[in-house]
Enzyme design. Sequence first.
Site, PDB file in Angstrom:
ATOM      1  N   ALA A  75       0.856  -1.180   0.000  1.00 54.69           N
ATOM      2  CA  ALA A  75       0.000   0.000   0.000  1.00 54.69           C
ATOM      3  C   ALA A  75       0.895   1.234   0.000  1.00 54.69           C
ATOM      4  O   ALA A  75       2.032   1.181   0.483  1.00 54.69           O
ATOM      5  CB  ALA A  75      -0.875  -0.011   1.248  1.00 54.69           C
ATOM      6  N   GLY A  79       0.649  -5.193   0.675  1.00 54.76           N
ATOM      7  CA  GLY A  79      -0.502  -5.372  -0.212  1.00 54.76           C
ATOM      8  C   GLY A  79      -0.143  -6.067  -1.522  1.00 54.76           C
ATOM      9  O   GLY A  79      -1.002  -6.706  -2.140  1.00 54.76           O
ATOM     10  N   GLU A 138      -0.119  -9.673  -0.720  1.00 57.27           N
ATOM     11  CA  GLU A 138      -1.510 -10.077  -0.464  1.00 57.27           C
ATOM     12  C   GLU A 138      -2.288 -10.226  -1.774  1.00 57.27           C
ATOM     13  O   GLU A 138      -3.068 -11.159  -1.949  1.00 57.27           O
ATOM     14  CB  GLU A 138      -2.173  -9.040   0.455  1.00 57.27           C
ATOM     15  CG  GLU A 138      -1.557  -9.067   1.845  1.00 57.27           C
ATOM     16  CD  GLU A 138      -1.974  -7.897   2.712  1.00 57.27           C
ATOM     17  OE1 GLU A 138      -1.815  -6.730   2.279  1.00 57.27           O
ATOM     18  OE2 GLU A 138      -2.469  -8.128   3.831  1.00 57.27           O
ATOM     19  N   GLU A 141       4.713  -4.814   7.172  1.00 60.15           N
ATOM     20  CA  GLU A 141       3.894  -3.810   7.871  1.00 60.15           C
ATOM     21  C   GLU A 141       4.350  -3.585   9.306  1.00 60.15           C
ATOM     22  O   GLU A 141       4.239  -2.482   9.838  1.00 60.15           O
ATOM     23  CB  GLU A 141       2.413  -4.231   7.858  1.00 60.15           C
ATOM     24  CG  GLU A 141       1.745  -4.146   6.490  1.00 60.15           C
ATOM     25  CD  GLU A 141       1.883  -5.403   5.651  1.00 60.15           C
ATOM     26  OE1 GLU A 141       2.712  -6.273   5.987  1.00 60.15           O
ATOM     27  OE2 GLU A 141       1.161  -5.524   4.647  1.00 60.15           O
TER      28      GLU A 141
HETATM   29  N1  CAA Z   1       4.534   3.330  -0.609  1.00 64.37           N
HETATM   30  C1  CAA Z   1       4.939   4.509  -1.112  1.00 64.37           C
HETATM   31  N2  CAA Z   1       6.126   4.680  -1.704  1.00 64.37           N
HETATM   32  C2  CAA Z   1       6.944   3.635  -1.781  1.00 64.37           C
HETATM   33  C3  CAA Z   1       6.600   2.374  -1.277  1.00 64.37           C
HETATM   34  C4  CAA Z   1       5.310   2.239  -0.670  1.00 64.37           C
HETATM   35  N3  CAA Z   1       4.870   1.064  -0.208  1.00 64.37           N
HETATM   36  N4  CAA Z   1       7.630   1.529  -1.479  1.00 64.37           N
HETATM   37  C5  CAA Z   1       8.593   2.237  -2.102  1.00 64.37           C
HETATM   38  N5  CAA Z   1       8.175   3.511  -2.281  1.00 64.37           N
HETATM   39  C6  CAA Z   1       8.921   4.612  -2.914  1.00 64.37           C
HETATM   40  C7  CAA Z   1      10.028   5.122  -2.011  1.00 64.37           C
HETATM   41  O1  CAA Z   1       9.537   6.046  -1.058  1.00 64.37           O
HETATM   42  C8  CAA Z   1      10.964   5.735  -3.031  1.00 64.37           C
HETATM   43  O2  CAA Z   1      10.427   6.994  -3.400  1.00 64.37           O
HETATM   44  P1  CAA Z   1      11.430   8.255  -3.646  1.00 64.37           P
HETATM   45  O3  CAA Z   1      12.301   7.819  -4.796  1.00 64.37           O
HETATM   46  O4  CAA Z   1      10.484   9.347  -3.999  1.00 64.37           O
HETATM   47  O5  CAA Z   1      12.188   8.434  -2.379  1.00 64.37           O
HETATM   48  C9  CAA Z   1      10.818   4.834  -4.234  1.00 64.37           C
HETATM   49  O6  CAA Z   1       9.583   4.113  -4.067  1.00 64.37           O
HETATM   50  C10 CAA Z   1      11.925   3.804  -4.342  1.00 64.37           C
HETATM   51  O7  CAA Z   1      11.997   3.116  -3.109  1.00 64.37           O
HETATM   52  P2  CAA Z   1      13.371   2.952  -2.276  1.00 64.37           P
HETATM   53  O8  CAA Z   1      14.278   4.103  -2.531  1.00 64.37           O
HETATM   54  O9  CAA Z   1      12.993   2.668  -0.859  1.00 64.37           O
HETATM   55  O10 CAA Z   1      13.971   1.662  -3.000  1.00 64.37           O
HETATM   56  P3  CAA Z   1      14.946   0.574  -2.348  1.00 64.37           P
HETATM   57  O11 CAA Z   1      15.368  -0.287  -3.489  1.00 64.37           O
HETATM   58  O12 CAA Z   1      15.988   1.206  -1.519  1.00 64.37           O
HETATM   59  O13 CAA Z   1      14.012  -0.292  -1.366  1.00 64.37           O
HETATM   60  C11 CAA Z   1      12.017  -1.487  -0.750  1.00 64.37           C
HETATM   61  C12 CAA Z   1      12.958  -1.040  -1.887  1.00 64.37           C
HETATM   62  C13 CAA Z   1      12.744  -2.465   0.152  1.00 64.37           C
HETATM   63  C14 CAA Z   1      10.828  -2.177  -1.403  1.00 64.37           C
HETATM   64  C15 CAA Z   1      11.581  -0.259   0.060  1.00 64.37           C
HETATM   65  O14 CAA Z   1      11.107   0.734  -0.850  1.00 64.37           O
HETATM   66  C16 CAA Z   1      10.477  -0.535   1.043  1.00 64.37           C
HETATM   67  O15 CAA Z   1      10.734  -1.073   2.098  1.00 64.37           O
HETATM   68  N6  CAA Z   1       9.236  -0.129   0.692  1.00 64.37           N
HETATM   69  C17 CAA Z   1       8.098  -0.248   1.590  1.00 64.37           C
HETATM   70  C18 CAA Z   1       7.574  -1.674   1.635  1.00 64.37           C
HETATM   71  C19 CAA Z   1       6.456  -1.767   2.651  1.00 64.37           C
HETATM   72  O16 CAA Z   1       6.607  -1.450   3.810  1.00 64.37           O
HETATM   73  N7  CAA Z   1       5.286  -2.245   2.179  1.00 64.37           N
HETATM   74  C20 CAA Z   1       4.114  -2.423   3.016  1.00 64.37           C
HETATM   75  C21 CAA Z   1       3.248  -1.199   2.907  1.00 64.37           C
HETATM   76  S1  CAA Z   1       1.892  -1.254   4.048  1.00 64.37           S
HETATM   77  C22 CAA Z   1       0.762  -2.310   3.366  1.00 64.37           C
HETATM   78  O17 CAA Z   1       0.936  -2.819   2.277  1.00 64.37           O
HETATM   79  C23 CAA Z   1      -0.481  -2.567   4.191  1.00 64.37           C
HETATM   80  C24 CAA Z   1      -1.400  -3.548   3.601  1.00 64.37           C
HETATM   81  O18 CAA Z   1      -1.411  -4.710   3.959  1.00 64.37           O
HETATM   82  C25 CAA Z   1      -2.357  -3.175   2.608  1.00 64.37           C
END
Ligand code: CAA
Length: 260
Positions: free
Chosen positions: A66, A111, A114, A134
Amino acid sequence: MAYENILFEVQDGIALLTFNRPKALNALNPQTLEEVRDAVERVRQDDALRVLVFTGAGDKAFVAGADISELQKMNPLEARLFAERGQEIVFSLEALPKPVIACVNGFALGGGCELAMSCDFIYASERAQFGQPEINLGIIPGFGGTQRLARLIGRAKAKEICMTGERISAQEAKALGLVAKVFPAETLLEETLKAARNLAEKSRVALRAIKQAVDRGMDVDLKTGCAFEAEAFGVCFAGQDAREGTTAFLEKRKPHFTGT
Ligand code: CAA
């Protein structure tokens, strides 16, 4: 509706839905969810579309979860409604009477994991990574992750993945039964579309019966599940495809299924 966050392409009866926000690693915001909902409904209504395939744009992510910038602003009611909206969509994939394949080309987190789990099966690239991170945001999975992961790989491993937030590789996901096949990144989409075309030639009636029997059976005891199966087995014989399939075998020719 016009799509901004997904691509929707159709070829040879296959609908290919590509999450297309590569700068945010294809994270799911409310607009994307609405577009996915609309596209799934199109697939449901169009008899010419036989199989739905999901993948992600770019070479890094399927869907990184998400959209965290949206989550950050939510109050409890908004968060609950967002989870319910996401759950509606993943349930609609299970209710779709056609095969749905997740073609996981990179991160499938939160998500994204999921959504992939609610597809009928997952093909993944060697570079794919799965996880429910999460916990690191101080929240829990909201699109059915705690439930489907436990059903797919067992509750202890599901709890470990959700509690630690650690990511697992495609190979590990395959060993756990989460992923059906792993391919090199360069051939993943081609292999997935090949499998989709293969499914498009099979009996629609039988594919639907398999999907319903397996999915309905997962939630009930073995006897009730087998009763569903017997009923679905009978339904197959109501149409032409069962006659065609069995006759083609005996006549040593390729069957031609019409879905009737
Ligand atoms: N939401 C919004 N933006 C996201 C994102 C997310 N889930 N995942 C990545 N991005 C964005 C980053 O903020 C970044 O944006 P900027 O370039 O503007 O800074 C861009 O995508 C690239 O990401 P990274 O620089 O972080 O890339 P990385 O290769 O260093 O890391 C990653 C990759 C490990 C996937 C890392 O981005 C990460 O941990 N992302 C979040 C994953 C996460 O926590 N997902 C769960 C979300 S909550 C959810 O999904 C609830 C549910 O059950 C519905």
